[in-house]
Design an enzyme around this catalytic site. Sequence first.
Site, PDB file in Angstrom:
ATOM      1  N   GLU A  75     -75.617 -56.381  -4.184  1.00 22.29           N
ATOM      2  CA  GLU A  75     -74.643 -57.401  -4.589  1.00 22.29           C
ATOM      3  C   GLU A  75     -74.254 -58.321  -3.410  1.00 22.29           C
ATOM      4  O   GLU A  75     -73.221 -58.988  -3.455  1.00 22.29           O
ATOM      5  CB  GLU A  75     -73.437 -56.726  -5.243  1.00 22.29           C
ATOM      6  CG  GLU A  75     -73.890 -56.029  -6.527  1.00 22.29           C
ATOM      7  CD  GLU A  75     -72.783 -55.361  -7.328  1.00 22.29           C
ATOM      8  OE1 GLU A  75     -72.667 -55.677  -8.518  1.00 22.29           O
ATOM      9  OE2 GLU A  75     -72.045 -54.531  -6.784  1.00 22.29           O
ATOM     10  N   TYR A 121     -45.845 -60.239  -5.991  1.00 23.44           N
ATOM     11  CA  TYR A 121     -46.951 -59.850  -5.106  1.00 23.44           C
ATOM     12  C   TYR A 121     -48.306 -60.104  -5.733  1.00 23.44           C
ATOM     13  O   TYR A 121     -49.271 -60.407  -5.034  1.00 23.44           O
ATOM     14  CB  TYR A 121     -46.797 -58.391  -4.645  1.00 23.44           C
ATOM     15  CG  TYR A 121     -45.949 -58.318  -3.403  1.00 23.44           C
ATOM     16  CD1 TYR A 121     -46.528 -58.367  -2.148  1.00 23.44           C
ATOM     17  CD2 TYR A 121     -44.567 -58.273  -3.492  1.00 23.44           C
ATOM     18  CE1 TYR A 121     -45.758 -58.354  -1.004  1.00 23.44           C
ATOM     19  CE2 TYR A 121     -43.780 -58.256  -2.358  1.00 23.44           C
ATOM     20  CZ  TYR A 121     -44.389 -58.294  -1.113  1.00 23.44           C
ATOM     21  OH  TYR A 121     -43.622 -58.296   0.014  1.00 23.44           O
TER      22      TYR A 121
HETATM   23 ZN   LIG Z   1     -70.772 -54.415  -9.037  1.00 26.26          ZN
END
Ligand SMILES: [Zn+2]
Length: 215
Positions: A75, A121
């Site tokens: 990735e 937040y």
């Molecule tokens: Zn992934």
Amino acid sequence: MREETKAREDIARWAKSMFDRGLTGGSSGNISVRLSNGTLLVSPTGSSMGFLDPAKISLLDENGVHMSGDAPTKEMPLHQAFYETRKSAGAVVHLHSCHSVALSVLPDVDEDNVLPPITAYGVMKLGKVKLLPFFMPGDPAMGDAVRGLLGKRAAVLLANHGPVVAGKDLNAAVYAMEELEETAKLTLMCKGMSPNLLNTAQVNGLVDKFNIDWD
Ligand SMILES: [Zn+2]
């Protein structure tokens, strides 16, 4: 301690922490850190976040060419796209976290701003989070989709897959990722209950005061 040695240990420690808390399982999820000389440390392909060996973490040169350690995650296009478009990015974290994935497959979410403004937040740590479409694992088009955001977003959610967050350093990226998953969980908990979200003036106040990415 040398910058690279410390970064290797920080990656393994944070990866184990996130794995132990169930934020990603199996061999899913990956982390990268950009060192001050432009090289990248990246969690290896097929590795479990719970058991990373700091010595085997992949080292890539500033052009993304593998130099040492195990082969990097498939990735990488996601990580590279964030580093190319966000000069301030010092780390990228990608997980397959449960509540974020659940939110990504709901039919009625706002693709341009997928997390409702529930807490201050959530807005401050993430900015506006974009929902990107589904891609086949490892498809370089994932990187192109992130590049298409022109560096304006620090966090995206890949539909039917999981979130990706860039931060100025690893701590910031992990904190933002935790906020993303918690906000997704809160969103699911409050679904159909007409929750009192932060209003537009409150969100704009946060964006102005804390200089948040909100384009
Ligand atoms: Zn992934």
